[in-house]
Design an enzyme around this catalytic site. Structure first.
Site, mmCIF file in Angstrom:
data_model
loop_
_atom_site.group_PDB
_atom_site.id
_atom_site.type_symbol
_atom_site.label_atom_id
_atom_site.label_comp_id
_atom_site.label_asym_id
_atom_site.label_seq_id
_atom_site.Cartn_x
_atom_site.Cartn_y
_atom_site.Cartn_z
ATOM 1 N N ASN A 212 0.823 -1.212 0.000
ATOM 2 C CA ASN A 212 0.000 0.000 0.000
ATOM 3 C C ASN A 212 0.856 1.260 0.000
ATOM 4 O O ASN A 212 0.549 2.233 -0.691
ATOM 5 C CB ASN A 212 -0.955 0.000 1.195
ATOM 6 C CG ASN A 212 -2.261 -0.698 0.863
ATOM 7 O OD1 ASN A 212 -2.434 -1.191 -0.246
ATOM 8 N ND2 ASN A 212 -3.177 -0.747 1.803
ATOM 9 N N CYS A 264 -7.594 3.129 3.234
ATOM 10 C CA CYS A 264 -6.386 2.293 3.337
ATOM 11 C C CYS A 264 -5.076 3.050 3.183
ATOM 12 O O CYS A 264 -4.248 3.051 4.095
ATOM 13 C CB CYS A 264 -6.458 1.183 2.307
ATOM 14 S SG CYS A 264 -7.958 0.224 2.485
ATOM 15 N N LYS A 267 -4.304 5.606 5.979
ATOM 16 C CA LYS A 267 -4.131 4.920 7.275
ATOM 17 C C LYS A 267 -2.840 4.079 7.286
ATOM 18 O O LYS A 267 -2.067 4.121 8.243
ATOM 19 C CB LYS A 267 -5.368 4.061 7.501
ATOM 20 C CG LYS A 267 -5.236 2.877 8.418
ATOM 21 C CD LYS A 267 -6.575 2.204 8.634
ATOM 22 C CE LYS A 267 -6.878 1.083 7.659
ATOM 23 N NZ LYS A 267 -6.186 -0.159 7.819
HETATM 24 C C1 UGA Z 1 -6.249 0.051 -1.886
HETATM 25 C C2 UGA Z 1 -5.369 -0.956 -2.648
HETATM 26 O O1 UGA Z 1 -5.423 -0.674 -4.049
HETATM 27 C C3 UGA Z 1 -5.848 -2.380 -2.401
HETATM 28 O O2 UGA Z 1 -4.963 -3.304 -3.030
HETATM 29 C C4 UGA Z 1 -5.850 -2.644 -0.886
HETATM 30 O O3 UGA Z 1 -6.335 -3.925 -0.580
HETATM 31 C C5 UGA Z 1 -6.757 -1.631 -0.218
HETATM 32 O O4 UGA Z 1 -6.260 -0.304 -0.505
HETATM 33 C C6 UGA Z 1 -6.714 -1.920 1.264
HETATM 34 O O5 UGA Z 1 -5.655 -1.811 1.876
HETATM 35 O O6 UGA Z 1 -7.726 -2.392 1.797
HETATM 36 P P1 UGA Z 1 -8.660 1.180 -2.318
HETATM 37 O O7 UGA Z 1 -8.375 2.032 -1.126
HETATM 38 O O8 UGA Z 1 -9.981 0.531 -2.448
HETATM 39 O O9 UGA Z 1 -7.575 -0.010 -2.435
HETATM 40 O O10 UGA Z 1 -8.520 2.118 -3.588
HETATM 41 P P2 UGA Z 1 -7.510 2.332 -4.812
HETATM 42 O O11 UGA Z 1 -8.207 1.927 -6.044
HETATM 43 O O12 UGA Z 1 -6.186 1.738 -4.557
HETATM 44 O O13 UGA Z 1 -7.387 3.920 -4.804
HETATM 45 C C7 UGA Z 1 -6.859 4.613 -3.666
HETATM 46 C C8 UGA Z 1 -6.747 6.095 -3.949
HETATM 47 O O14 UGA Z 1 -5.730 6.360 -4.901
HETATM 48 C C9 UGA Z 1 -8.019 6.732 -4.521
HETATM 49 O O15 UGA Z 1 -8.223 7.989 -3.914
HETATM 50 C C10 UGA Z 1 -7.720 6.867 -5.997
HETATM 51 O O16 UGA Z 1 -8.436 7.909 -6.613
HETATM 52 C C11 UGA Z 1 -6.235 7.171 -5.948
HETATM 53 N N1 UGA Z 1 -5.525 6.827 -7.202
HETATM 54 C C12 UGA Z 1 -5.389 5.534 -7.591
HETATM 55 C C13 UGA Z 1 -4.946 7.834 -7.963
HETATM 56 O O17 UGA Z 1 -5.045 9.043 -7.614
HETATM 57 N N2 UGA Z 1 -4.259 7.490 -9.081
HETATM 58 C C14 UGA Z 1 -4.126 6.205 -9.494
HETATM 59 O O18 UGA Z 1 -3.466 5.980 -10.540
HETATM 60 C C15 UGA Z 1 -4.692 5.204 -8.743
#
Ligand code: UGA
Length: 435
Positions: A212, A264, A267
């Site tokens: 993460n 996630c 945190k």
């Molecule tokens: C994240 C991880 O991707 C999962 O693998 C993990 O299991 C999860 O945390 C967890 O620890 O439970 P999640 O928080 O659901 O998943 O969301 P993501 O899709 O990873 O996005 C996180 C943030 O990053 C969002 O605000 C999203 O908009 C941002 N993001 C993501 C970007 O700004 N750019 C990107 O290229 C990708």
């Protein structure tokens, strides 16, 4: 034959895990102390928004492999494998709050009738699984159990897909017997040759935080490159695409935006810094990622101010409040920081989000105007700001938008519109990291 499994905690992690494990053919009881939640689940309602989960849940309940209960003692006694899937929210100082894990562990210790495998799914600081083991021995006086660290890597909104098609399954273990039981629990995945990583408890715990924190770093890196692109006249999408063509870098998670949010990354990055402190190892890079991500959110307000001038008395239409598309979750959403800053500067805020309205009302109440339609949220607005990349916003009719709005400014923090076409319609348009 599937295993008898109890899953403690019916939040995001627990519920998806319970439903998925039942679909693999195991017999699963999901338990929670929250009666209202269990009631909902027993009536076929899901307390979270997760596409596709309800169908699989209904099917497994119907076929008798999945049930929900508040009777934690009974669920533990009748199960061979106990998954801990309770929340570990951040405390004031960034450390993970383990009180829910602690109470699950106490219930397990009190109901340890036969040999059991105790599996931690919740994201927990390094050393927690060893602590769980000691705690159960201390409380129950028994040693007829083994602990397993099995971190989850589900993404909200894509959790069902991720559960059934994981990149890898990580199993931290101490005993061969427990390892074999875990292979049985995940037999469906094991048979289709999903990569399994077997390692010690501490390694499994750290894999989760390292993954993460790395992804958060990758996003923050591209956000800073995007900021530089703006200054030098480069296009961040082309930069990211070309970088991603290098197999060592990969094109994923290189999309710039208003900063990462969610339950996630914020945190887990903070928790990793705290873990480093505890062991005297400086996590300076991750510390900087946390700081830079806060800056990125505020930078969006500065950009808007540059476009619009003094924000006092201005009406801002905001589309999207969830921390990303596909979820109603607003935890640590950049929208919270951005809207609070705009309110502080005296702007009037009108918002729309297809899923997060209820959560937004809890946070902002009547401080902002909530609308059930994106076009209503932009009516008479001086500027329109896109904060979440919902698909329905991608196909927004910008001609209608230009008629409804008072002003002609669009700040697109997710780069969902075509800059040229948007400008051709008479808008003053800015995205992130491209002209
Ligand atoms: C994240 C991880 O991707 C999962 O693998 C993990 O299991 C999860 O945390 C967890 O620890 O439970 P999640 O928080 O659901 O998943 O969301 P993501 O899709 O990873 O996005 C996180 C943030 O990053 C969002 O605000 C999203 O908009 C941002 N993001 C993501 C970007 O700004 N750019 C990107 O290229 C990708």
């Amino acid at each position: 034959m599937g295993k008898k499994i109890a899953v403690i905690g019916t939040g995001y992690v627990g519920l998806v895990t319970g439903v998925g494990l039942a679909d693999f053919g195991n017999k699963v009881i999901c338990v929670d102390i929250d009666r209202a939640k269990i009631n909902m689940l027993n009536h076929g309602q899901i307390p979270i928004y997760e596409p596709g989960l309800k169908e699989i849940m209904d099917k497994n309940v119907r076929e008798g492999r999945l049930s929900f209960s508040t009777d934690i003692a009974n669920a533990i006694q009748r199960s061979e494998v106990i998954f801990i899937g309770v929340g570990t929210p951040p405390k004031e100082n960034g450390e993970a709050d383990l009180s829910y894990v602690e109470s699950a562990v106490e219930s397990i210790a009190e109901n340890l009738n036969d040999y059991k495998v105790i599996v931690t799914k919740s994201t927990v600081p390094i050393g927690t699984n060893r602590w769980i083991k000691e705690k159960i021995i201390e409380k129950s006086g028994k040693t007829n159990f083994n602990v397993i660290s099995n971190p989850e890597f589900l993404r909200e909104g894509k959790a069902v897909h991720d559960f059934f098609h994981p990149d890898r399954v990580v199993i931290g273990y101490e005993s061969e017997k427990a390892k074999e039981i875990m292979k049985d629990v995940y037999r469906s995945l094991y048979l289709i040759e999903t990569p399994f990583v077997f390692c010690n408890l501490e390694t499994a715990e750290l894999i989760k935080y390292a993954s993460n924190a790395f992804l958060a770093t990758k996003i923050t890196f591209i956000n800073q490159i995007a900021n530089l692109c703006e200054a030098v006249g480069a296009d961040v999408h082309v930069v990211a695409k070309a970088m991603g063509m290098d197999g060592r870098i990969s094109p994923k998670f290189l999309h710039p935006g208003p900063g990462y949010g969610g339950s996630c990354f914020p945190k887990d990055t903070k928790a990793l810094v705290q873990i480093g402190k505890r062991y005297g190892v400086e996590m300076s890079l991750v510390n900087e990622v946390i700081r830079a991500n806060e800056e990125q959110k505020k930078r969006m307000v500065i950009k808007l101010e540059r476009m619009l001038g003094n924000l006092k008395g201005k009406t801002i239409g905001i589309l999207g409040l969830a921390f990303k598309a596909g979820t109603d979750d607003m935890r640590e959403s950049p929208a919270i920081v951005i809207i609070n800053e705009l309110l502080k500067k005296g702007a009037k805020i009108k918002v729309h989000d297809p899923q997060a309205e209820e959560n937004a009302r809890k946070i902002f109440g009547d401080l902002i105007e909530h609308h059930d339609n994106e076009y209503k949220a932009m009516k008479d607005a001086d500027a329109l700001v896109i904060l979440t990349e919902w698909n329905q916003y991608r196909s927004l009719d910008l001609e209608i938008a230009s008629k409804l709005m008072k002003g002609n400014i669009i700040l697109d923090t997710r780069n969902i519109f075509d800059p040229l076409k948007t400008r051709e319609l008479g808008f003053v348009y800015e995205g992130v990291g491209r002209k």
